[in-house]
Design a protein around this motif. Structure first.
Motif, PDB file in Angstrom:
ATOM      1  N   GLU A 197     -54.772 155.590  60.958  1.00 47.37           N
ATOM      2  CA  GLU A 197     -53.788 155.071  60.010  1.00 47.37           C
ATOM      3  C   GLU A 197     -52.416 155.497  60.538  1.00 47.37           C
ATOM      4  N   LEU A 198     -51.733 154.567  61.209  1.00 51.86           N
ATOM      5  CA  LEU A 198     -50.475 154.896  61.860  1.00 51.86           C
ATOM      6  C   LEU A 198     -49.300 154.214  61.185  1.00 51.86           C
ATOM      7  N   ASP A 199     -48.119 154.772  61.411  1.00 45.50           N
ATOM      8  CA  ASP A 199     -46.883 154.200  60.880  1.00 45.50           C
ATOM      9  C   ASP A 199     -46.083 153.570  62.006  1.00 45.50           C
ATOM     10  N   TYR A 200     -45.789 152.290  61.813  1.00 43.56           N
ATOM     11  CA  TYR A 200     -44.882 151.561  62.699  1.00 43.56           C
ATOM     12  C   TYR A 200     -43.471 151.788  62.151  1.00 43.56           C
ATOM     13  N   LEU A 201     -42.603 152.382  62.949  1.00 43.19           N
ATOM     14  CA  LEU A 201     -41.251 152.714  62.512  1.00 43.19           C
ATOM     15  C   LEU A 201     -40.353 151.501  62.705  1.00 43.19           C
ATOM     16  N   ALA A 202     -39.871 150.952  61.608  1.00 42.83           N
ATOM     17  CA  ALA A 202     -39.036 149.752  61.651  1.00 42.83           C
ATOM     18  C   ALA A 202     -37.786 149.992  60.810  1.00 42.83           C
ATOM     19  N   GLY A 203     -36.874 149.030  60.839  1.00 40.10           N
ATOM     20  CA  GLY A 203     -35.684 149.134  60.002  1.00 40.10           C
ATOM     21  C   GLY A 203     -34.855 150.371  60.259  1.00 40.10           C
ATOM     22  N   VAL A 204     -34.842 150.843  61.495  1.00 36.46           N
ATOM     23  CA  VAL A 204     -34.037 152.023  61.821  1.00 36.46           C
ATOM     24  C   VAL A 204     -32.568 151.614  61.805  1.00 36.46           C
ATOM     25  N   ALA A 205     -31.795 152.194  60.910  1.00 32.16           N
ATOM     26  CA  ALA A 205     -30.423 151.723  60.729  1.00 32.16           C
ATOM     27  C   ALA A 205     -29.516 152.836  60.218  1.00 32.16           C
ATOM     28  N   THR A 206     -28.249 152.770  60.642  1.00 36.01           N
ATOM     29  CA  THR A 206     -27.217 153.690  60.149  1.00 36.01           C
ATOM     30  C   THR A 206     -25.971 152.882  59.810  1.00 36.01           C
ATOM     31  N   ASP A 207     -25.365 153.186  58.701  1.00 34.40           N
ATOM     32  CA  ASP A 207     -24.149 152.496  58.296  1.00 34.40           C
ATOM     33  C   ASP A 207     -23.100 152.582  59.396  1.00 34.40           C
ATOM     34  N   GLU A 208     -22.444 151.456  59.666  1.00 36.14           N
ATOM     35  CA  GLU A 208     -21.525 151.371  60.796  1.00 36.14           C
ATOM     36  C   GLU A 208     -20.426 152.431  60.752  1.00 36.14           C
TER      37      GLU A 208
END
Length: 373
Positions: free
Chosen positions: A90-101
């Protein structure tokens, strides 16, 4: 996100501002990240974003960093069931990695990833993975490539013999598609995302969010493949799984990077090719996760493995007396055991005894994790 959705902006490793809070969002807080998603993934349509926040956030987790209630940075953990040889992860795919500009290069990306790695280690997860645009962003955190994605197209033989029909979002069609995907993947790969009705149903919704479809490809003998296309402005192939006589391979690209998160869980998932017993002493190096850093006794037979962290004060167990010893960084273990790089490439100065012992380990033959989110 997939390889076409950028992470180039996420290169911030520095000092973190004080007074901030890092934690997991409650379900009713997840939509608060939509403005950050829109700002960082401008190529995503409103239809796709609506799909994502309706479907994917039902069962994912979002780790976010806030300052006075404002979301500075985030990473989404999208869960998948992964078949790894005869085991299920049961693994986690890391998506939506984001930082406010306005808050990039302040260390928020680093803070989130260190927290993520620590939590994954405590949860006993063997591995976390993602799809990078710029691998150099993730290499300092120990991520290495683990899988490629091939590109196929239908050949002239297919044009003569294949007919198409829509795969609808019904239990009958989704079950049929999932069964074919499992058959196709298991014949070609030893590590892949498991398919079932729920997986295919969500996939159809994802394709539809970008004007796409999933199609059955059939010949006179029955189901011979599946093809997905999508794209609101221009339709493009998302994937093609089909029988070899109907396809031509047109390319391959490096796709997934993985990161060792719990060394005991990872090493403990493997076994030997044949009935014997071999022990290794692994001097593991992991600068970010102290629990993965140290000396481990790894004993394998044809059914599985046992992993024990050794302390400097304890007497070595009997299994260690004739063990083969080697040093390895966390990423090197991942590269080797997922089959992405051969042990001879990683450790060219090995002894003959260590070479033979490593050759007895049944490493993964083929990794296929082609999800977009």
């Amino acid at each position: 996100m997939d390889g076409s959705k950028g992470y180039h902006w996420a290169q911030q490793i520095g000092n973190t501002q004080s007074g901030s809070y890092t934690g997991y969002l409650a379900d009713d807080e997840k939509n608060e990240t939509i403005p950050l998603w829109r700002g960082c993934f401008e190529e995503d349509s409103e239809r796709f974003i609506a799909y994502y926040y309706k479907e994917k956030t039902k069962d994912n987790r979002i780790l976010a960093k806030k300052d006075n209630g404002f979301i500075l940075s985030m990473v989404h953990y999208n869960p998948y069931r992964i078949r790894m040889k005869d085991r299920q992860w049961e693994l986690d795919y890391l998506a939506g990695v984001a930082t406010d500009e306005a808050h990039r290069r302040e260390g928020h990306f680093r803070d989130l990833f260190v927290r993520m790695l620590t939590d994954q280690q405590k949860a006993g997860k063997p591995l976390a993975y993602l799809v990078p645009v710029n691998p150099a962003v993730y290499e300092p955190f120990g991520f290495v490539f683990i899988g490629n994605v091939p590109e196929f197209h239908l050949n002239e033989e297919a044009q003569r013999h294949i007919t198409r029909s829509a795969c609808r979002d019904t239990s009958e069609d989704c079950g049929r598609a999932a069964a074919y995907m499992e058959k196709w993947l298991s014949a070609r790969y030893e590590m892949y995302t498991q398919r079932d009705c729920a997986y295919v149903s969500r996939l159809i919704k994802e394709l539809e969010s970008e004007g796409g479809t999933l199609s059955f490809l059939e010949d006179k003998n029955g189901l011979a493949g599946l093809e997905a296309v999508w794209g609101l402005e221009k339709q493009e192939q998302r994937f093609l799984y089909a029988e070899d006589p109907y396809t031509v391979k047109t390319g391959e690209k490096a796709w997934n990077m993985g990161r060792l998160t719990n060394i005991e869980a990872f090493l403990g998932s493997f076994h030997l090719k044949e009935a014997e017993r071999i022990s290794f002493i692994v001097d593991a190096v992991d600068p970010l996760l102290e629990e993965n850093n140290g000396t481990f006794l790894w004993t394998l037979d044809e059914t599985g493995a046992d992993v024990k962290k050794l302390t400097s004060t304890e007497e070595l167990p009997d299994a260690a007396l004739h063990a083969q010893r080697f040093s390895a960084r966390a990423g090197e273990l991942v590269n080797w055991l997922t089959g992405y790089r051969d042990a001879a490439q990683i450790w060219p100065e090995r002894s003959q005894e260590l070479t033979e012992a490593m050759a007895a380990v049944d490493v993964v033959n083929g990794v296929f994790l082609d999800e977009i989110v």
